[in-house]
Write an enzyme that holds these catalytic residues in place. Structure first.
Site, PDB file in Angstrom:
ATOM      1  N   ALA A 276       3.090 -14.950   9.346  1.00 39.36           N
ATOM      2  CA  ALA A 276       1.801 -14.264   9.323  1.00 39.36           C
ATOM      3  C   ALA A 276       0.859 -14.946   8.339  1.00 39.36           C
ATOM      4  O   ALA A 276       1.261 -15.345   7.252  1.00 39.36           O
ATOM      5  CB  ALA A 276       2.004 -12.800   8.930  1.00 39.36           C
TER       6      ALA A 276
ATOM      7  N   ALA B   6       1.096 -12.199  12.616  1.00 35.61           N
ATOM      8  CA  ALA B   6      -0.253 -11.627  12.520  1.00 35.61           C
ATOM      9  C   ALA B   6      -1.184 -12.505  11.692  1.00 35.61           C
ATOM     10  O   ALA B   6      -0.819 -13.028  10.655  1.00 35.61           O
ATOM     11  CB  ALA B   6      -0.184 -10.243  11.890  1.00 35.61           C
TER      12      ALA B   6
ATOM     13  N   HIS C  56     -15.088 -29.421  13.457  1.00 32.99           N
ATOM     14  CA  HIS C  56     -16.241 -30.269  13.194  1.00 32.99           C
ATOM     15  C   HIS C  56     -15.844 -31.437  12.299  1.00 32.99           C
ATOM     16  O   HIS C  56     -14.981 -31.318  11.437  1.00 32.99           O
ATOM     17  CB  HIS C  56     -17.364 -29.473  12.519  1.00 32.99           C
ATOM     18  CG  HIS C  56     -17.794 -28.296  13.324  1.00 32.99           C
ATOM     19  ND1 HIS C  56     -18.510 -28.417  14.478  1.00 32.99           N
ATOM     20  CD2 HIS C  56     -17.582 -26.965  13.148  1.00 32.99           C
ATOM     21  CE1 HIS C  56     -18.731 -27.213  14.984  1.00 32.99           C
ATOM     22  NE2 HIS C  56     -18.171 -26.318  14.201  1.00 32.99           N
TER      23      HIS C  56
ATOM     24  N   ASN D 189      -0.709  -9.526  21.222  1.00 32.95           N
ATOM     25  CA  ASN D 189      -1.093  -8.320  20.507  1.00 32.95           C
ATOM     26  C   ASN D 189      -2.620  -8.204  20.446  1.00 32.95           C
ATOM     27  O   ASN D 189      -3.341  -9.092  20.886  1.00 32.95           O
ATOM     28  CB  ASN D 189      -0.471  -8.334  19.107  1.00 32.95           C
ATOM     29  CG  ASN D 189      -0.201  -6.951  18.560  1.00 32.95           C
ATOM     30  OD1 ASN D 189      -1.043  -6.059  18.667  1.00 32.95           O
ATOM     31  ND2 ASN D 189       0.969  -6.772  17.976  1.00 32.95           N
TER      32      ASN D 189
END
Length: 170
Positions: free
Chosen positions: A140, A122, A95, A64
């Site tokens: 999501a 999403a 890191h 998407n």
């Protein structure tokens, strides 16, 4: 230079069905390893330039809008028939927690592997070194920092198992 040109062209295509279904061809020319036909709704973000060669996408997959790949050294390998929601981030670098006054924090790298038939909702973030098993679902907004077993639903920050055995669910 080739990546910059073809990635820019792929991202500049209008959001029309015909362009969406052919965008993968330009991404292949940009250096991504794309197994077969897939559907990509642009734009894609690849950081740094030169990182496209570290991305592979399986046939039948769907990406998407605004999918982001942070791939300076490690790879993102997406299997077949994977569905990726909008604004999903794949971050292969992180890191160290320890700060060194002379050089800052050390970079930590790890490949990301998304097996076949995975659905990523999403805004999810997939971090370095993660493997998401076949048929798994990432809710999501989840932040996935550990491996996900096949046919498992995970969600939350950090992602936790919400349901197992999705292959038995209709």
């Amino acid at each position: 230079m080739r990546e910059l040109i073809f990635l820019s062209l792929a991202n500049a295509l209008p959001r029309l069905r015909i362009c969406d279904s052919g965008r993968y061809l330009l991404l292949r020319l940009a250096g991504m390893s794309i197994e077969g036909k897939c559907l990509v709704w642009g734009p894609l973000i690849v950081r740094p330039i030169g990182g496209a060669r570290n991305i592979s996408i399986g046939a039948g997959s769907f990406l998407n809008s605004n999918t982001r790949f942070g791939v300076p050294k490690s790879r993102v390998m997406i299997g077949r028939n994977v569905q990726i929601g909008p604004s999903v981030c794949f971050e292969t670098v992180s890191h160290s927690l320890k700060y060194h006054p002379d050089r800052g924090r050390d970079d930590l790298f790890g490949d990301i592997v998304i097996e076949d038939q995975v659905w990523i909702g999403a805004g999810a973030i997939i971090t370095k070194g993660v493997r998401i098993g076949v048929g798994a679902v990432v809710a999501a907004g989840a932040v996935v920092a550990k491996d996900v077993e096949p046919y498992t639903l995970v969600g939350g920050v950090p992602a936790k198992v919400l349901r197992r055995n999705l292959d038995a669910v209709d």
